[in-house]
Design an enzyme around this catalytic site. Structure first.
Site, mmCIF file in Angstrom:
data_model
loop_
_atom_site.group_PDB
_atom_site.id
_atom_site.type_symbol
_atom_site.label_atom_id
_atom_site.label_comp_id
_atom_site.label_asym_id
_atom_site.label_seq_id
_atom_site.Cartn_x
_atom_site.Cartn_y
_atom_site.Cartn_z
ATOM 1 N N SER A 12 -7.904 17.767 93.882
ATOM 2 C CA SER A 12 -7.630 18.908 93.017
ATOM 3 C C SER A 12 -7.807 20.209 93.806
ATOM 4 O O SER A 12 -7.226 20.358 94.873
ATOM 5 C CB SER A 12 -8.531 18.844 91.779
ATOM 6 O OG SER A 12 -8.066 19.698 90.777
ATOM 7 N N ASP B 268 2.071 15.401 88.156
ATOM 8 C CA ASP B 268 0.669 15.806 88.115
ATOM 9 C C ASP B 268 0.324 16.346 86.728
ATOM 10 O O ASP B 268 0.884 17.340 86.259
ATOM 11 C CB ASP B 268 0.414 16.876 89.175
ATOM 12 C CG ASP B 268 -1.039 17.276 89.255
ATOM 13 O OD1 ASP B 268 -1.460 18.100 88.426
ATOM 14 O OD2 ASP B 268 -1.757 16.754 90.127
ATOM 15 N N HIS C 65 -4.110 12.745 87.811
ATOM 16 C CA HIS C 65 -4.589 13.845 88.633
ATOM 17 C C HIS C 65 -5.890 13.397 89.299
ATOM 18 O O HIS C 65 -6.874 13.143 88.620
ATOM 19 C CB HIS C 65 -4.838 15.088 87.771
ATOM 20 C CG HIS C 65 -5.270 16.304 88.542
ATOM 21 N ND1 HIS C 65 -4.380 17.066 89.276
ATOM 22 C CD2 HIS C 65 -6.481 16.884 88.698
ATOM 23 C CE1 HIS C 65 -5.035 18.071 89.845
ATOM 24 N NE2 HIS C 65 -6.316 17.979 89.506
#
Length: 412
Positions: A190, A286, A353
């Protein structure tokens, strides 16, 4: 709470989610398909505060000391180092940074004193076959600017010292033995994945040329994409970070010498000139970017995308067509990069994600696969140069191995 502060909270949750269903602060729950628990059996590792950081002004948003969690390697891995940069969103204005400094994302006073190491951080060979016995470090993220800022806002009591934290952490780890590493890997997911790309060549520069050094960026390809209303919300957001935190001075000069500073906060613009071997792990759909960049509430006033955002199976044909356009952008962003033999890619067509730090997606019996390779196997093959390291999925819904994220309950 402002929309961008909430955005950062969402990203932080997704980066750190470890259970199959877990409540959000607003009543929404996150579920992962295939009935996966997400968690592993890795060790719990204590927090070390970097005592030398204060003297150099390398402090969290609130002025507290930065820190990391270090689990020592053993046996054949005792001289190898895996450094993981924690993720968890950003803050782009004084209001969101003030909010953030009262949390673990902005102050070590609020950080967990122990973290469980799972996925690529696990110390168990059955969970992490290639890196389990390395020295594994998680550098905590408390600056809100992907370890790039260098400034302050005295009136609000905010310190933007991400670049100094990066340097202080690396210096401390070098003193802990990392300077004699035989092999090293910088990773993150991330915002930590973006940080990995921004600092990768800098990390390479810490070591002698005969040390094998590589980087793994998971879910860090935040694209400069147009949302459903035709606006570039992520560009506006990243511009706020760069201007507020003084990040421009810390961004890779290989990018800032040819583009504006905000463009160089986007990993896609840094990739073309990176020198260090790097592996891009990302989902083509995503889920964070779908939620907060492609179809945010500010662009979807009528709520036409709400059901699609909660559950990928509810997306209409037109919505999937738009998302496939985003997938094409993702693939184009890594096209030149993936042409280099030293680099690796694993882009699967999942609504997810972060996949390297969750046990179920990193290495388990039903982990996502491409070319019959689990993510841990693909990354290991790339790092140790055992075989093919280029895996790109066909478009949704062809991949039956995905661990999709589904939202239930009251939505954001």
């Amino acid at each position: 709470m402002g929309s961008w502060a909430l955005l950062a909270l969402v990203l932080g949750f997704l980066a750190g989610a470890a259970r199959a269903s877990e409540p959000w602060s607003n009543g929404t729950e996150v579920y992962y398909t295939n009935g996966n628990s997400g968690g592993g059996n890795g060790a719990f590792v204590g927090l070390t505060l970097i005592q030398s950081a204060a003297a150099r002004g390398a402090v969290c948003l609130d002025g507290s000391l930065p820190g990391y969690h270090l689990h020592r390697g053993s046996g054949s891995g005792s001289n190898n180092w895996l450094v993981n940069l924690e993720g968890g969103g950003w803050c782009n204005d004084v209001k969101s940074c003030v909010y953030r400094k009262s949390s673990r994302r902005g102050s070590s006073n609020h950080m967990e004193r122990q973290l469980q190491f799972t996925g690529i951080m696990s110390n168990r060979p059955e969970e992490n076959p290639d890196f389990y016995n390395w020295n594994r470090v998680k550098v905590r993220y408390c600056d809100g600017g992907s370890f790039t800022g260098d400034g302050a806002d005295a009136a609000s009591g905010l310190y933007f010292r991400g670049q100094r934290i990066w340097q202080a952490a690396m210096d401390d780890l070098m003193a802990q033995g990392m300077r004699s590493a035989s092999q090293a890997l910088l990773s993150g997911c991330s915002a930590g994945g973006a940080s990995t790309i921004l600092h990768c060549d800098e990390f390479r520069g810490l070591f002698p040329s005969n040390t094998r050094v590589k980087c793994l960026a998971d879910a860090g390809m935040f694209l400069d994409a147009v949302d459903i209303a035709g606006r570039r919300g992520m560009r506006e957001f990243f511009n706020g970070i760069v201007r507020l935190q003084g990040s421009g001075r810390s961004l890779p000069r290989s990018c800032t010498s040819r583009m504006d500073k905000t463009s160089c906060f986007f990993p896609q613009n840094v990739l073309p000139n990176m020198q260090t071997p790097t592996f891009i792990l990302n989902t083509a759909y995503d889920v964070w970017q779908l939620q907060e960049s492609l179809a945010p509430k500010t662009a979807d006033h009528q709520g036409l995308w709400e059901r699609c955002k909660q559950n990928y199976a509810s997306c209409s044909g037109n919505q999937l067509q738009f998302l496939n356009g985003f997938r094409d952008e993702m693939l184009n962003a890594v096209k030149g990069f993936s042409g280099s033999g030293q680099n690796g890619v694993f882009i699967n067509s999942c609504f997810a994600h972060c996949q390297s730090e969750r046990q179920d997606t990193w290495y388990s019996g039903n982990s996502p696969r491409l070319g019959n390779k689990r993510i841990a196997e693909a990354v290991g093959d790339w790092y140790f140069e055992r075989g093919n390291a280029k895996y790109t999925d066909c478009a949704y819904p062809c991949d039956g191995t995905c661990h999709h994220i589904v939202f239930r309950g009251r939505h954001l």
